[in-house]
Design an enzyme around this catalytic site. Structure first.
Site, PDB file in Angstrom:
ATOM      1  N   ARG A  16       0.839  -1.197   0.000  1.00 35.24           N
ATOM      2  CA  ARG A  16       0.000   0.000   0.000  1.00 35.24           C
ATOM      3  C   ARG A  16       0.878   1.253   0.000  1.00 35.24           C
ATOM      4  O   ARG A  16       1.764   1.410   0.844  1.00 35.24           O
ATOM      5  CB  ARG A  16      -0.914   0.017   1.223  1.00 35.24           C
ATOM      6  CG  ARG A  16      -1.987   1.109   1.164  1.00 35.24           C
ATOM      7  CD  ARG A  16      -2.904   1.041   2.376  1.00 35.24           C
ATOM      8  NE  ARG A  16      -3.522  -0.262   2.531  1.00 35.24           N
ATOM      9  CZ  ARG A  16      -4.593  -0.678   1.856  1.00 35.24           C
ATOM     10  NH1 ARG A  16      -5.145   0.118   0.955  1.00 35.24           N
ATOM     11  NH2 ARG A  16      -5.089  -1.884   2.064  1.00 35.24           N
ATOM     12  N   GLU A  39       0.346  -7.880  -3.930  1.00 29.86           N
ATOM     13  CA  GLU A  39      -0.872  -7.087  -4.117  1.00 29.86           C
ATOM     14  C   GLU A  39      -0.545  -5.597  -4.027  1.00 29.86           C
ATOM     15  O   GLU A  39       0.120  -5.165  -3.086  1.00 29.86           O
ATOM     16  CB  GLU A  39      -1.878  -7.472  -3.026  1.00 29.86           C
ATOM     17  CG  GLU A  39      -3.012  -6.518  -2.815  1.00 29.86           C
ATOM     18  CD  GLU A  39      -3.727  -6.751  -1.497  1.00 29.86           C
ATOM     19  OE1 GLU A  39      -4.371  -5.802  -1.015  1.00 29.86           O
ATOM     20  OE2 GLU A  39      -3.648  -7.864  -0.939  1.00 29.86           O
ATOM     21  N   THR A  68      -7.936  -3.691  -2.392  1.00 31.64           N
ATOM     22  CA  THR A  68      -8.924  -2.623  -2.224  1.00 31.64           C
ATOM     23  C   THR A  68      -9.741  -2.441  -3.500  1.00 31.64           C
ATOM     24  O   THR A  68     -10.010  -1.323  -3.939  1.00 31.64           O
ATOM     25  CB  THR A  68      -8.244  -1.294  -1.798  1.00 31.64           C
ATOM     26  OG1 THR A  68      -7.211  -1.570  -0.849  1.00 31.64           O
ATOM     27  CG2 THR A  68      -9.257  -0.368  -1.121  1.00 31.64           C
ATOM     28  N   LYS A 128     -10.542 -13.958   2.563  1.00 31.47           N
ATOM     29  CA  LYS A 128      -9.680 -13.056   3.313  1.00 31.47           C
ATOM     30  C   LYS A 128     -10.429 -12.663   4.580  1.00 31.47           C
ATOM     31  O   LYS A 128     -11.424 -11.941   4.521  1.00 31.47           O
ATOM     32  CB  LYS A 128      -9.368 -11.822   2.459  1.00 31.47           C
ATOM     33  CG  LYS A 128      -8.766 -10.645   3.202  1.00 31.47           C
ATOM     34  CD  LYS A 128      -8.654  -9.441   2.263  1.00 31.47           C
ATOM     35  CE  LYS A 128      -8.317  -8.174   3.009  1.00 31.47           C
ATOM     36  NZ  LYS A 128      -8.243  -6.994   2.106  1.00 31.47           N
ATOM     37  N   GLY A 157      -3.760  -6.216  10.739  1.00 31.68           N
ATOM     38  CA  GLY A 157      -3.266  -6.182  12.110  1.00 31.68           C
ATOM     39  C   GLY A 157      -2.511  -7.429  12.531  1.00 31.68           C
ATOM     40  O   GLY A 157      -2.196  -7.587  13.717  1.00 31.68           O
ATOM     41  N   GLY A 177       1.250  -6.184   5.457  1.00 27.25           N
ATOM     42  CA  GLY A 177       1.372  -4.882   4.816  1.00 27.25           C
ATOM     43  C   GLY A 177       2.369  -3.970   5.487  1.00 27.25           C
ATOM     44  O   GLY A 177       3.538  -3.919   5.138  1.00 27.25           O
TER      45      GLY A 177
END
Length: 214
Positions: A16, A39, A68, A128, A157, A177
Site C-alpha cells: 500500500r 498485491e 482494495t 480473506k 493487524g 502490509g
C-alpha cells in the site's frame, strides 16, 4: 493458482502506497525472499501502472494483482493492466463474479460465516478474513469446521507473533502490509523484513506440520 502459490509461501505482500518507480526493486526483493503473491492496493499512487509493471516483469514468477478492489469497473481495469489477483476489503458478489468471469483469482474480505458462504457461492477461490483483529484464532477454528476446504487468509493487524496461533486454528496464510512495506522503505529494508517474515512463518508452520503428521 492461489493454493499452489500459498503452498510455496503462505504470505501475501500488500504494498500500500508504493509507486511505479519503486515497484520493480521492491518486488524483486520480495520474490528473492520467497514471496509468490504480491498485491498493490488501488488507493496507491498510479496503482494500475505498478500492476502493469509487476505483470510484465514478474507475472511468470508470482501471482500479482490489486487490493482494495470495490467495484466491477476496477476489476476490468486490473485485468487490462495484466493483474490476475483481485483482493477486496468486503464481500461484493458482483466483484467476485466479474473476477471469475475474467479468469482472475478472487479473494474477498469476509468477517462472518454469512459473508464467507456468499463469497464462495459467487465463485471466490479463497477467503480473506478481514480485519483479522476482530477475528480470533478461536473464531477461525469455528469457521474452519463449517467452511469447505478453501484457502483462508488472516489479514489486517497480523504480525509474525500471531502466525503460530492462527495457523494452528486453521488459517492457511496471511496478508502482511505495514510490517513489510511502508512508503519510503528501501528495497533493502523490504528484503530484510520479507526474509524475517518468511522465516517466522516457516517456524510457525513446523509444529503445525508435526502435529498433522502425528
Amino acid at each position: 493458482m492461489l493454493q499452489t502459490n500459498l503452498e510455496r509461501c503462505p504470505l501475501v505482500a500488500i504494498l500500500r502506497g508504493i509507486t511505479p518507480d519503486e515497484i520493480i526493486a521492491v518486488s524483486q526483493a520480495l520474490i528473492d525472499s520467497g514471496f509468490t503473491i504480491i498485491e498493490v492496493p488501488l488507493n496507491s499512487p498510479r496503482a494500475l501502472d505498478s500492476i502493469r509493471l509487476l505483470s510484465q516483469h514478474f507475472g511468470d514468477r508470482a501471482l500479482v494483482g490489486a487490493g482494495t478492489v470495490t467495484d466491477v469497473a476496477q476489476v476490468d481495469a486490473v485485468a487490462s493492466a495484466g493483474g490476475r489477483l483481485i483482493v477486496s476489503p468486503n464481500c461484493d458478489t458482483e466483484v467476485i463474479r466479474r473476477s471469475v468471469a475474467l479468469d482472475l483469482v478472487s479473494l474477498p474480505g469476509c468477517c462472518t460465516p454469512t459473508e464467507a458462504f456468499a463469497a464462495l457461492a459467487a465463485g471466490a477461490q479463497g477467503i480473506k478474513l478481514f480485519p483479522a483483529t476482530m477475528i480470533s484464532p478461536a473464531t477461525v477454528s469455528a469457521l474452519r469446521t463449517v467452511l469447505p476446504p478453501v484457502p483462508i487468509l488472516a489479514v489486517g493487524g497480523i504480525d509474525t507473533a500471531d502466525f503460530a496461533r492462527y495457523l494452528a486454528a486453521g488459517a492457511d496464510g496471511f496478508g502482511t502490509g505495514g510490517s513489510l512495506y511502508r512508503p519510503g522503505c528501501s528495497a533493502d529494508e523490504v528484503r530484510a523484513r520479507a526474509e524475517a517474515s518468511v522465516q517466522a512463518v516457516a517456524q510457525a508452520l513446523a509444529p503445525v506440520e508435526t502435529k498433522i503428521c502425528e
